[in-house]
Scaffold this motif. Structure first.
Motif, mmCIF file in Angstrom:
data_model
loop_
_atom_site.group_PDB
_atom_site.id
_atom_site.type_symbol
_atom_site.label_atom_id
_atom_site.label_comp_id
_atom_site.label_asym_id
_atom_site.label_seq_id
_atom_site.Cartn_x
_atom_site.Cartn_y
_atom_site.Cartn_z
ATOM 1 N N UNK A 189 0.830 -1.210 0.000
ATOM 2 C CA UNK A 189 0.000 0.000 0.000
ATOM 3 C C UNK A 189 0.865 1.261 0.000
ATOM 4 N N UNK A 190 1.987 1.235 0.698
ATOM 5 C CA UNK A 190 2.858 2.406 0.708
ATOM 6 C C UNK A 190 3.467 2.673 -0.666
ATOM 7 N N UNK A 191 3.790 1.619 -1.406
ATOM 8 C CA UNK A 191 4.285 1.797 -2.777
ATOM 9 C C UNK A 191 3.226 2.439 -3.656
ATOM 10 N N UNK A 192 1.987 2.007 -3.522
ATOM 11 C CA UNK A 192 0.903 2.597 -4.312
ATOM 12 C C UNK A 192 0.708 4.074 -3.954
ATOM 13 N N UNK A 193 0.696 4.389 -2.669
ATOM 14 C CA UNK A 193 0.487 5.781 -2.251
ATOM 15 C C UNK A 193 1.610 6.665 -2.783
ATOM 16 N N UNK A 194 2.858 6.206 -2.647
ATOM 17 C CA UNK A 194 3.989 6.999 -3.146
ATOM 18 C C UNK A 194 3.914 7.183 -4.656
ATOM 19 N N UNK A 195 3.519 6.135 -5.388
ATOM 20 C CA UNK A 195 3.446 6.238 -6.842
ATOM 21 C C UNK A 195 2.345 7.193 -7.279
ATOM 22 N N UNK A 196 1.173 7.126 -6.662
ATOM 23 C CA UNK A 196 0.061 8.008 -7.041
ATOM 24 C C UNK A 196 0.405 9.459 -6.737
ATOM 25 N N UNK A 197 0.947 9.724 -5.556
ATOM 26 C CA UNK A 197 1.268 11.103 -5.188
ATOM 27 C C UNK A 197 2.402 11.664 -6.037
ATOM 28 N N UNK A 198 3.352 10.822 -6.449
ATOM 29 C CA UNK A 198 4.469 11.294 -7.273
ATOM 30 C C UNK A 198 4.017 11.587 -8.699
ATOM 31 N N UNK A 199 3.226 10.701 -9.265
ATOM 32 C CA UNK A 199 2.836 10.838 -10.675
ATOM 33 C C UNK A 199 1.707 11.830 -10.883
ATOM 34 N N UNK A 200 0.842 12.003 -9.901
ATOM 35 C CA UNK A 200 -0.328 12.866 -10.092
ATOM 36 C C UNK A 200 -0.398 13.954 -9.023
ATOM 37 N N UNK A 201 0.756 14.390 -8.514
ATOM 38 C CA UNK A 201 0.783 15.392 -7.455
ATOM 39 C C UNK A 201 0.214 16.725 -7.880
ATOM 40 N N UNK A 202 0.547 17.180 -9.101
ATOM 41 C CA UNK A 202 0.053 18.471 -9.561
ATOM 42 C C UNK A 202 -1.470 18.441 -9.734
ATOM 43 N N UNK A 203 -1.979 17.359 -10.283
ATOM 44 C CA UNK A 203 -3.436 17.215 -10.474
ATOM 45 C C UNK A 203 -4.154 17.241 -9.121
ATOM 46 N N UNK A 204 -3.599 16.554 -8.121
ATOM 47 C CA UNK A 204 -4.233 16.492 -6.806
ATOM 48 C C UNK A 204 -4.141 17.829 -6.088
ATOM 49 N N UNK A 205 -3.025 18.584 -6.309
ATOM 50 C CA UNK A 205 -2.898 19.874 -5.652
ATOM 51 C C UNK A 205 -3.931 20.859 -6.188
ATOM 52 N N UNK A 206 -4.219 20.812 -7.467
ATOM 53 C CA UNK A 206 -5.213 21.712 -8.042
ATOM 54 C C UNK A 206 -6.610 21.419 -7.524
ATOM 55 N N UNK A 207 -6.847 20.186 -7.099
ATOM 56 C CA UNK A 207 -8.176 19.783 -6.611
ATOM 57 C C UNK A 207 -8.123 19.393 -5.139
ATOM 58 N N UNK A 208 -7.290 20.056 -4.377
ATOM 59 C CA UNK A 208 -7.119 19.658 -2.969
ATOM 60 C C UNK A 208 -8.383 19.907 -2.152
ATOM 61 N N UNK A 209 -9.228 20.858 -2.569
ATOM 62 C CA UNK A 209 -10.435 21.123 -1.803
ATOM 63 C C UNK A 209 -11.408 19.953 -1.881
ATOM 64 N N UNK A 210 -11.652 19.448 -3.093
ATOM 65 C CA UNK A 210 -12.594 18.341 -3.246
ATOM 66 C C UNK A 210 -11.981 17.004 -2.866
ATOM 67 N N UNK A 211 -10.645 16.944 -2.810
ATOM 68 C CA UNK A 211 -9.973 15.697 -2.441
ATOM 69 C C UNK A 211 -9.624 15.642 -0.952
ATOM 70 N N UNK A 212 -10.160 16.582 -0.174
ATOM 71 C CA UNK A 212 -9.803 16.635 1.238
ATOM 72 C C UNK A 212 -10.190 15.373 1.996
ATOM 73 N N UNK A 213 -11.373 14.822 1.714
ATOM 74 C CA UNK A 213 -11.817 13.609 2.423
ATOM 75 C C UNK A 213 -10.901 12.431 2.123
ATOM 76 N N UNK A 214 -10.481 12.277 0.838
ATOM 77 C CA UNK A 214 -9.585 11.166 0.484
ATOM 78 C C UNK A 214 -8.221 11.327 1.143
ATOM 79 N N UNK A 215 -7.720 12.564 1.195
ATOM 80 C CA UNK A 215 -6.431 12.801 1.851
ATOM 81 C C UNK A 215 -6.500 12.485 3.350
ATOM 82 N N UNK A 216 -7.596 12.859 3.975
ATOM 83 C CA UNK A 216 -7.727 12.572 5.407
ATOM 84 C C UNK A 216 -7.837 11.071 5.650
ATOM 85 N N UNK A 217 -8.503 10.355 4.742
ATOM 86 C CA UNK A 217 -8.551 8.903 4.867
ATOM 87 C C UNK A 217 -7.175 8.274 4.747
#
Length: 883
Positions: free
Chosen positions: A803-831
């Protein structure tokens, strides 16, 4: 926002009344909590509450020997037959009389219930087949002159013995036996509360309320003039009217029973309330009215030990099949205890709030819930296990508000005793107490996002007090309100404080600015609660007329109003003169909170309903009913005219004076008291919600209600949200693609079908070396769904590194996309944060255990080296062999 929230658990209430029952494996204990049943897993340290509800508070429960069927009977004799493992209701039946005890036969084919002065034996319905008329009455047994209290089956399921308020016990046979008359066991001077068979069925024990234990066995000799013949024991006919096998031995039925011994507990000033017996070890466990329980070994009546475990009487006692664990329930304190008598240690010790639960707060990671009660105690509950793990009793009056600091390691509480206290959640101690220059009662609380400033509003002086958490000194007193301050809330940025008051105004304070002047925003009625939107640009206030008022922070004016009185209306009290439909004037919201994304707001109040609204549209999304318990006031819509008497509704008549025990008849309440104790004016508790809060993860919300702490979470099993379906997109094609080794395509197909088992299979089938490549090629439209799935998977999977490999890969490859949508992705980040912090705590705990083990091994090596006087090389070799 998804609204498919379903009931998950009931915390804060561990036992109310009735009997506690162990499961056949002895690893779990069942406890009635109001009109529900909670299951406490003693091995895995978890609790769950079954989803079904009885119409009223449960009087007794019974579990079948195979653990398949659960019989739950309420105060009026209405019963539910529940499939225990699935938690689904199979059948309903009304026994037409209150039931005080129910018991399944050891073979599981029958169950017996008390029915006033009678006993009814029913055939057990099937747990598999759905029948039209599942309940078949086998036979009704009579003979007692008083209400039957308990039933005990023999090991062979051919006999059962009943006890009654007529101070006798009677022995019955399940099937008719030729020449048999029910045996009567007399001689007690008080109510016989229980009777038991020994393991070989040659001895019967009866226990009375005055503390006497009689041992019954076969008489050794008889008079010649006696009409009964001793040879009946050996030569009596063993046929029955139901065609039973002639070879069945009916020694118990034809035995001439007599008193073999009289024993007494000798507990001065107390009465025996409950008792149970473990036939295999011949242990008699008894609970007394003073909170003391004792163990005696029968038939010699050898005392093993007695122990005081509660301040109130023990209402119920149970023993697990192995005889190692004892479960006790104390109804007045709401206490549940599981005791291992051999090691004399607690397996479980839980207690809810003594009276109402006033407030609650979620921790920043959503793992813990803090509650404050009318009893002045602050409790911390684990949201996953449902157990209370710490209680702070420092307050001397009711708790009005609790709040976590954003860091999650400090908890603040405000009380009517005039203090605000700060609790350290690392060392579990009260490290700071904040007071005002003059004694006041604090009704609201707010904590700065940085955790450096705490504010509390008063009921007496109508002022807001500000303290520094670091120094404990009073920083400022904010004046301006002309009525009690009902709510406080800091903005997420921390630069503004919003307050609501009964003076029909909402004020915004710049607490860190030089000017304290504020322009109040007038609302339609007395404000009862206030909440900030997560982005800090809007504040919502609830008012006494049932409205939700939304105020824009930049403009400082009201932008919209939601009329919620009709939504929350419903439920009629027994003394109401108006119907539930016309009684909306008394319904209002007293607690509100925004969801994690700020799109919706949840509100609860003086009603049996909790409502979720869409903020932008101003419409109701969903309405939840917190309880269907008719024992509470305000849950039924229509009153029953058959229950009306000349003195008013029959449910409104206080019947506590008819209780059998003197301590239950005594009225020790304060005249006219509305809260804190059950007074003459108000002895039926009202169904209402004192506080509602959303978890930071956005996947669950909790309500502090009359029943306890209700937790609702997203029901993933009922969600089917496919995306871009096509005819060739089937589970078979997904599995075939996965078998061909195309992991990316199979994963995307599973995400499109939105079936959780398929997503999990394709996710876990991805080779660790390909995770980064799959995550890089994953379309961005699926990234939010994958993050939510990983957060769900982390909580329930042992694959830490995967699971840690998956989390690191998703955040590394799609970090800019997630930062632009951090407001709507707040629940997923908290999870994700919740899961990662769980990983961290588990690894830390494991590391500390390993360090302790290594230190112990090295210390043993040094000790052996000193004792034996051998050289270091030989000692190291010896230790390796021993290890």
């Amino acid at each position: 926002m998804k609204s498919n929230f379903a009931f998950q658990n009931l915390c804060g209430t561990v036992y109310r009344q009735g009997n506690v029952v162990f499961t056949p494996d002895g690893n779990s204990v069942l406890s009635p909590v109001g009109n529900r049943v909670s299951v406490f897993d003693l091995v895995n340290n978890k609790s769950r509450t079954l989803a079904f509800e009885n119409r009223k508070n449960i009087a007794c429960i019974a579990l079948s020997p195979d653990g398949q069927l659960l019989l739950s009977i309420d105060q009026d004799g209405r019963a539910l037959l529940v499939h225990f493992r699935k938690g689904t209701t199979l059948h309903h039946i009304t026994f037409k009389a209150p039931v005080s005890h129910a018991a399944f036969s050891p073979d599981g084919k029958y169950f017996a219930i008390t029915h006033g002065q009678q006993v009814q034996v029913w055939e057990t319905p099937s747990a598999i087949a759905r029948e039209f008329a599942p309940f078949v009455l086998h036979r009704t047994y009579t003979g007692h002159a008083g209400d039957v209290v308990s039933i005990c089956w023999s090991k062979t399921s051919r006999y059962f013995i009943t006890t009654s308020k007529d101070m006798t016990a009677r022995l019955y046979t399940l099937h008719p036996v030729e020449g048999f008359q029910p045996k009567k066991f007399g001689g007690h001077r008080d109510v016989v509360i229980a009777a038991f068979f020994s393991d070989d069925e040659k001895t019967i024990y009866t226990v009375s309320r005055d503390g006497a234990v009689f041992t019954w066995a076969a008489k050794k000799a008889i008079d010649e003039d006696d009409s009964d013949v001793e040879m009946d024991i050996l030569d009596a006919p063993s046929t029955s009217a139901s065609g039973l096998n002639n070879s069945i031995d009916h020694t118990v039925a034809y035995t001439r029973w007599g008193i073999h011994g009289r024993h007494f507990f000798n507990q001065p000033g107390t009465k025996t309330v409950c008792a149970t017996f473990h036939p295999r070890t011949s242990l008699l466990i008894v609970g007394f009215s003073t909170g003391v329980f004792g163990l005696w070994e029968m038939p010699d009546f050898t005392p093993i030990h007695t122990l005081s475990i509660s301040n109130e009487k023990i209402s119920s006692v149970a023993v697990n099949p192995s005889g190692e664990w004892l479960a006790f329930g104390a109804s007045k304190l709401g206490q549940l205890l599981v005791w291992e008598w051999q090691s004399e240690s607690y397996v479980l010790k839980q207690q809810g709030h003594y009276y109402d639960m006033n407030t609650l707060a979620y921790s920043a990671d959503g793992q813990n819930i803090a509650t404050g009660g009318e009893d002045g105690k602050v409790k911390l509950w684990n949201a996953t296990s449902g157990f209370c793990f710490v209680t702070f009793p420092e307050h001397s009056a009711g708790i009005s508000a609790v709040e976590f600091a954003k860091g999650g390691q400090v908890l603040f509480s405000a009380s009517l005793d005039g203090t605000v206290r700060a609790f350290d959640l690392v060392r579990y101690r009260n490290f700071r107490t904040f007071t005002s220059p003059t004694p006041v009662q604090f009704s609201s609380l707010a904590v700065d996002p940085s955790g450096d400033v705490v504010c509390a509003g008063s009921l007496d002086t109508f002022e807001i007090y500000m303290w520094s958490v670091q120094t404990g000194k009073l920083l400022d007193i904010l004046s301006g309100h002309t009525a009690p301050v009902s709510g406080l809330a800091f903005s997420p940025t921390g630069n503004q404080l919003a307050s609501s008051s009964w003076d029909r105004s909402v004020r915004l304070w710049s607490v860190f600015g030089r000017s304290r002047a504020t322009d109040p925003v007038t609302v339609s009625s007395e404000a009862t609660a206030i909440a900030f939107r997560p982005d800090g640009k809007e504040v919502c206030a609830s008012t006494l007329d049932g409205q939700l008022t939304f105020i824009s922070i930049p403009e400082g004016e009201i932008t919209s109003v939601v009329e919620g009185r009709k939504d929350i209306s419903g439920g009629r009290k027994i003394d109401d003169r108006r119907s539930a439909a016309n009684n909306a004037a008394s319904k209002y919201f007293n607690s509100i909170t925004y969801t994690a994304d700020g799109a919706c707001i949840i509100a609860g109040g003086s009603s049996k309903y909790v409502v979720i609204y869409d903020v932008r549209e101003g419409v109701m999304v969903k309405k939840f009913q917190i309880s269907e318990n008719l024992s509470l006031d305000g849950t039924q819509e229509l009153l029953d005219s058959r229950k009306m008497t000349s003195a008013g509704p029959i449910d409104g008549i206080d019947t506590t004076g008819d209780a059998s025990d003197l301590e239950d008849r005594l009225d020790v309440s304060l005249p006219g008291a509305q809260r804190g104790d059950l007074s003459k004016r108000r002895y039926r508790r009202e169904a209402r919600t004192m506080c509602v809060r959303f978890s930071a993860t956005g996947r669950s919300w909790a309500a502090a209600s009359t029943e306890g702490l209700l937790i609702y979470s997203l029901d993933e099993s009922a969600t089917f949200d496919p995306f871009d379906l096509s005819l060739d997109l089937t589970p078979e094609t997904i599995l075939q693609t996965l078998a061909d080794g195309d992991h990316l395509v199979a994963f995307i197909m599973a995400l499109r079908l939105s079936e959780l088992p398929l997503i999990q299979r394709t996710y876990e089938s991805t080779p660790p070396t390909d995770i980064r490549l799959v995550a890089q090629q994953l379309p961005q439209i699926y990234v939010p769904q994958v993050l939510r799935f990983i957060a769900h998977h982390i909580e329930r999977s042992p694959h830490v590194e995967f699971d840690l490999l998956w989390v690191a890969a998703i955040l590394t490859c799609h970090g800019r996309y997630l930062r632009e949508r951090r407001q709507e992705m707040g629940a997923a980040f908290r999870g994700l944060m919740k899961g990662l912090m769980g990983f961290e705590s588990s690894v830390t705990k494991l590391t500390e255990e390993n360090n302790f083990s290594l230190d112990y091994i090295l210390a043993q090596a040094e000790l052996a080296k000193k004792l034996n006087g051998v050289n270091g090389d030989e000692m190291n070799g010896g230790m390796e062999i021993s290890i």
